[in-house]
Structure formats: structure tokens, C-alpha cells
Design a protein around this motif. Sequence first.
Motif, PDB file in Angstrom:
ATOM      1  N   SER A   1      -1.342  26.630   3.406  1.00 61.32           N
ATOM      2  CA  SER A   1      -0.344  26.624   2.798  1.00 61.32           C
ATOM      3  C   SER A   1      -1.294  26.294   1.072  1.00 61.32           C
ATOM      4  O   SER A   1      -1.193  26.279  -0.029  1.00 61.32           O
ATOM      5  CB  SER A   1       0.220  25.608   3.070  1.00 61.32           C
ATOM      6  N   THR A   2      -2.366  25.207   1.590  1.00 62.75           N
ATOM      7  CA  THR A   2      -3.779  24.418   0.465  1.00 62.75           C
ATOM      8  C   THR A   2      -5.120  25.586   0.245  1.00 62.75           C
ATOM      9  O   THR A   2      -4.523  26.195  -0.862  1.00 62.75           O
ATOM     10  CB  THR A   2      -3.879  23.284   0.801  1.00 62.75           C
ATOM     11  N   ASN A   3      -6.071  25.507   1.633  1.00 66.26           N
ATOM     12  CA  ASN A   3      -7.319  25.672   1.278  1.00 66.26           C
ATOM     13  C   ASN A   3      -7.486  27.548   1.226  1.00 66.26           C
ATOM     14  O   ASN A   3      -7.903  27.581   0.098  1.00 66.26           O
ATOM     15  CB  ASN A   3      -8.332  25.337   2.411  1.00 66.26           C
ATOM     16  N   ASP A   4      -6.305  28.245   1.425  1.00 66.25           N
ATOM     17  CA  ASP A   4      -6.214  29.279   2.442  1.00 66.25           C
ATOM     18  C   ASP A   4      -6.072  30.373   0.512  1.00 66.25           C
ATOM     19  O   ASP A   4      -6.060  31.559   0.063  1.00 66.25           O
ATOM     20  CB  ASP A   4      -6.269  29.942   3.288  1.00 66.25           C
ATOM     21  N   VAL A   5      -4.804  29.658   0.294  1.00 59.03           N
ATOM     22  CA  VAL A   5      -4.414  29.917  -0.931  1.00 59.03           C
ATOM     23  C   VAL A   5      -5.467  29.265  -2.022  1.00 59.03           C
ATOM     24  O   VAL A   5      -5.419  30.790  -3.390  1.00 59.03           O
ATOM     25  CB  VAL A   5      -3.111  29.126  -1.571  1.00 59.03           C
TER      26      VAL A   5
ATOM     27  N   ARG B   1      -6.182  37.219   5.480  1.00 56.69           N
ATOM     28  CA  ARG B   1      -5.700  37.300   6.802  1.00 56.69           C
ATOM     29  C   ARG B   1      -4.474  36.541   7.484  1.00 56.69           C
ATOM     30  O   ARG B   1      -3.752  36.503   7.908  1.00 56.69           O
ATOM     31  CB  ARG B   1      -6.671  38.007   8.022  1.00 56.69           C
ATOM     32  N   ARG B   2      -5.175  35.186   7.463  1.00 54.13           N
ATOM     33  CA  ARG B   2      -4.208  34.323   7.860  1.00 54.13           C
ATOM     34  C   ARG B   2      -2.495  33.995   6.931  1.00 54.13           C
ATOM     35  O   ARG B   2      -2.351  33.557   7.453  1.00 54.13           O
ATOM     36  CB  ARG B   2      -5.066  32.652   7.409  1.00 54.13           C
ATOM     37  N   ILE B   3      -2.759  33.832   6.006  1.00 56.65           N
ATOM     38  CA  ILE B   3      -1.735  33.857   5.187  1.00 56.65           C
ATOM     39  C   ILE B   3      -0.986  35.136   5.336  1.00 56.65           C
ATOM     40  O   ILE B   3       0.268  34.455   5.280  1.00 56.65           O
ATOM     41  CB  ILE B   3      -2.098  33.573   3.693  1.00 56.65           C
ATOM     42  N   GLU B   4      -1.227  35.968   5.248  1.00 52.13           N
ATOM     43  CA  GLU B   4      -0.692  37.511   5.992  1.00 52.13           C
ATOM     44  C   GLU B   4       0.414  36.644   7.498  1.00 52.13           C
ATOM     45  O   GLU B   4       1.451  37.439   7.137  1.00 52.13           O
ATOM     46  CB  GLU B   4      -1.229  38.115   5.923  1.00 52.13           C
ATOM     47  N   ASP B   5      -0.569  36.639   8.374  1.00 51.67           N
ATOM     48  CA  ASP B   5      -0.178  35.961   9.832  1.00 51.67           C
ATOM     49  C   ASP B   5       1.438  35.490   9.643  1.00 51.67           C
ATOM     50  O   ASP B   5       2.277  35.597  10.544  1.00 51.67           O
ATOM     51  CB  ASP B   5      -1.065  35.486  10.142  1.00 51.67           C
ATOM     52  N   VAL B   6       1.036  33.847   8.460  1.00 49.04           N
ATOM     53  CA  VAL B   6       2.246  33.311   8.065  1.00 49.04           C
ATOM     54  C   VAL B   6       3.418  34.029   8.005  1.00 49.04           C
ATOM     55  O   VAL B   6       4.524  33.736   8.294  1.00 49.04           O
ATOM     56  CB  VAL B   6       2.013  31.960   7.889  1.00 49.04           C
TER      57      VAL B   6
END
Length: 325
Positions: free
Chosen positions: A94-98, A282-287
Motif C-alpha cells: 500500500s505504500t512502497n509498491d504504489v 504484480r504485487r498490487i494486482e494480487d491484492v
Amino acid sequence: MARVSLQHGFAARCLQPQWRGLVLLLALQVAQALATLLLPHLSADVIDLGVTRGDRAYVMRYGRDLRAQVFSHVQGFSLHEMNRFGTPSLITRSTNDVLQLQTALLMILTMIVSAPLMAVGGVMMAVRQDAYLSLLLAVSMPLMLLSVGLLMSRTIPHFQKMQGQIDRVNQILREQITGLRVIRAFVRDASERKRFAVANDTLTDTALHTGRLMAAMIPMAVLVMQWSTIALVWFAAGRIGAGTMQVGSPVAFLAYVAQILMSVMMAALLFAIVPRTLVCARRIEDVLVTPSSVAEPPEPKALPAVRAVKGPARSGVEFKGVAFQ
């Protein structure tokens, strides 16, 4: 003073035919400055008028960003999804990836227009200047793309490890903050420092290794283009000596090669953040594609009526034979 006035008058006469373009340039610069100045005010309004009041419509209307979407989606997760991703990983996503996606989008918006135009335009003008020498670009450009592709293929796995290691650092830090009293009560300060140092050093080593790989991208691009320049001068000298090429043609061709070099270097800077951006996406899409295992039924049914010992029947939950110890 008279000389200064003459210079100003000469400059005004030279710029007068281009007044429309100058006015447009100034207007766009003012619009960019105003948009930059209004951005913090917009963020404050989204928080004060949307988040604090629970007005989701206002937030979606004025603050439609990826972080808000991820946060809202995570709020609907059940305990099963929370355990699957883990709280530290959800915090990082929610923070670094975004933030990585936002940085990549900013670079794309600022470079995606100028870099391809300079590269394509430089190649077209180079071919127009001398088609024979342009064959050098047919060798150097694929070599450049191949080298960038190899670096990206090696860095993507390291970026995947890095994001997971950031999750680990967040997990340890969160555990130490929430369990600070327990750590001090059992005198575990030294072991907790060691545990954090191991996770932090692992992340540092991965980041340094990945940074060294990405740092080789721009020197590689410069090396390929300089080899192309050397080959260009070599072949052009032979053609000039044979009388089949004018002296000014290699000079113009070198200028176009320099333009292509600048565009390739800009693209290399963009490619430097693309691997990490893909991992974060990809990590955000998984969520976002994970539905909650506990969802409200489309047609909820009312609880059955329970007859009390005294009084009228009412809806509720009745416990029988329940014990606690």
C-alpha cells in the motif's frame, strides 16, 4: 544605454514572428506551475472532506489514486486473506509498491513523448543524410536493445527478492514497536537488534547488487554509441577520400547520432525503473484481484424469531449449553 536599447529592439524584432509560440510556451509553463501548487491543497481536501467524514464519493471524485483503492480493498479482507498476505506485506504494497508505480508513471509522462520522437526522428534524418552510413545504426540499435533486455532479465528476480525483504523489515519493525514492553521486560534488546540487523543487511546487499546491475545500463549505452561513432568516422573518412561523400555529411550524421544517443540514454533511465515497477504492479494486482472470503449475501435473511420466557417473540441469537473457561 543606446547600445542596450538597440540590442533589445533587435531581439524584439527577431522574436516578434514567433510570438504565438512564446505565448503558448508561457501559458503551458504557468499551467504546470499552478497544477504543482494546487496538488497539496487537493490532497488536504481529500483527507479533510473525504476521509475524515467517511465520504467515499468525494474521495473517489477528487482522489482517485491507486493507494486509496488498495487501502479500501484491504479493509474488506477477512482474517484468511490477512494471514495469506501478512500485515507487513500489505503495508509495503500500500505504500512502497504504489510509490514505485507513481514514480514510473511520472517518468513515463515526462519522457515517453520526447525520447521516441528524438530516436525515430534522428534515425529518419540520418537515413536521409546518408543511407550507407545508416547501416551502422542497424547494428548498434539492436545491440543496444539486446544489452538492455539482458540486464532487465537479470534484475527482475532481484527486485522480487527486494520487495519481499522490505516486507520482512516491516514485519520485524512492527513486531518490535508493538512488543516494546515485552522486549524490555525480558531483556531481549540485543537479540532484537541482531534480528533487525540481519534483515536490514540482507535487504542492503540485494539493493546494492541490483543497483550495480542497473548502473551498468547507461555506460553500456554510451559505449555502444561511441563505438558506432568511431565506426562512422572510419567509414566516412574512406568515402570522403574517394570523393563519394561531402565533408559536411559526416558532421550532420554525427549530430543525429548524438540525438539518438540522448534519446537512448533517456530510455535507459526509464528502463532502469521498469523491472521494479513490474514487480510492484504484480504485487498490487494480487491484492486487488483477491476477493474476500467473507462477503455479504446478496439477499440477507432475517434472524428467526425466538420466544422469550416472558414477553413477545423477538429476533436474536440464543445460546444454549455454552460454557467458557
